[in-house]
Every structure is written in C-alpha cells, then in structure tokens.
Design a protein around this motif. Structure first.
Motif, PDB file in Angstrom:
ATOM      1  N   TYR A  59     -11.612 101.356   0.138  1.00 53.89           N
ATOM      2  CA  TYR A  59     -11.861 101.189  -1.771  1.00 53.89           C
ATOM      3  C   TYR A  59     -11.926 102.162  -2.302  1.00 53.89           C
ATOM      4  O   TYR A  59     -11.436 102.358  -3.248  1.00 53.89           O
ATOM      5  N   ARG A  60     -11.968 103.418  -1.600  1.00 54.47           N
ATOM      6  CA  ARG A  60     -12.280 104.668  -1.894  1.00 54.47           C
ATOM      7  C   ARG A  60     -10.725 104.522  -3.370  1.00 54.47           C
ATOM      8  O   ARG A  60     -10.351 105.703  -3.784  1.00 54.47           O
ATOM      9  N   LYS A  61     -10.018 104.186  -2.343  1.00 53.19           N
ATOM     10  CA  LYS A  61      -8.507 104.916  -2.571  1.00 53.19           C
ATOM     11  C   LYS A  61      -7.878 104.129  -3.626  1.00 53.19           C
ATOM     12  O   LYS A  61      -6.143 104.211  -4.342  1.00 53.19           O
ATOM     13  N   ILE A  62      -8.063 102.708  -3.903  1.00 55.46           N
ATOM     14  CA  ILE A  62      -8.078 102.123  -5.322  1.00 55.46           C
ATOM     15  C   ILE A  62      -8.069 103.429  -6.707  1.00 55.46           C
ATOM     16  O   ILE A  62      -8.948 103.446  -6.324  1.00 55.46           O
ATOM     17  N   GLU A  63      -7.332 103.218  -6.913  1.00 57.57           N
ATOM     18  CA  GLU A  63      -7.770 103.435  -8.713  1.00 57.57           C
ATOM     19  C   GLU A  63      -7.961 102.733  -9.556  1.00 57.57           C
ATOM     20  O   GLU A  63      -7.958 101.365  -9.694  1.00 57.57           O
TER      21      GLU A  63
END
Length: 154
Positions: A28-32
């Motif tokens: 989820y941290r990779k989602i902008e």
C-alpha cells in the motif's frame, strides 16, 4: 545455525508487517495519493477569522506520511508502522463495510469531523460526517493522525 536464525528473524519481520490485518503495508505504501482526509469543522457562533483558525484538514498519504496544517507550511511526518496500519485498516475496512452509515450524535455546538477515505484508484468514500464526542474509534483515529504534529514531536 546462523542461517536458521536469519531465516527465523526474516519470518518474524514479515509476520510483523502483516500481523494485524493480514494486509501487506509495503504494497500500500507504493500507491500514490491520499489515503485519508479528516476535516475538522468548528460549529457555532464565531467570526470568519475564528472559523479559519479552528478549521483544519489533516491528511494521510498511502506512502504513510501525515500532513498537518500549519500557518506557514504544512508539516509532513512519516508515521510509525503500527499507526499507519491502524489508519490503513480503518480506511479499507470502512470503504468495504461502511460501518458508520447511519451513525450520528445529537450535539448542538462544538466541532464536527468529516472522514474521507480514498481507494487505490483515488476514488473518495465518505466514512463519517458529524460529531465524534461519544465514538472512541473515531476519536482514536483523529488522535493518532494529529499526534504527528511537530508540536508533539519529541
């Protein structure tokens, strides 16, 4: 033996990242984009200046950053994994289940809150809009996000 210890430590770390909800927070941290916005809306009689001083919009990004408004420049702080997981689970669970649909508190004055979660595609989902004086879960979410104010940093 050292190899076995390294493998066990790696397994513990992986389990720690996914322990509570089973969600891989690194995915989820990779989602902008934004994950959550909480708008603090003062109610009651006040001047425009008082309203502007008391009205706030705090945000949490999918990357795990907390954005707290400041008169000069918004403060950005990286959230601890356990706080990020709490916010992520709160948002994703409420996007799916709409837990606070129909919830309200009968209050005449004070501060209202509007919780808006954003899905992975940027779609907005209103979680709750109203007073939160009697709801421990919503109070905890506000407290968690606003604890990242530079005023509270050690």
């Amino acid at each position: 033996m050292k190899r076995m210890i390294c493998i066990l430590l790696a397994m513990v770390m992986i389990m720690g990242m996914t322990a509570c909800s089973g969600r891989d927070i690194e995915k989820y941290r990779k989602i902008e984009g934004m994950l959550l916005e909480i708008e603090e809306i003062p109610c009651g009689s006040m001047t425009q200046e008082q309203y502007e001083m008391a009205h706030h919009l705090v945000k949490v990004s999918y990357a795990g950053n907390s954005y707290i408004p400041s008169p000069i420049e918004d403060q950005v702080m990286k959230m601890k994994d356990e706080d990020y997981r709490k916010i992520l689970d709160f948002c994703l669970d409420n996007i799916e289940k709409n837990k606070f649909k129909g919830y309200s508190e009968n209050v005449d004055d004070g501060t209202m809150y509007r919780f808006t979660a954003y899905d992975e595609n940027g779609g907005a989902h209103l979680i709750y809009d109203g007073y939160i004086y009697q709801n421990k879960e919503l109070i905890d979410i506000v407290s968690t996000v606003t604890s990242y104010s530079l005023d509270n940093a050690v």
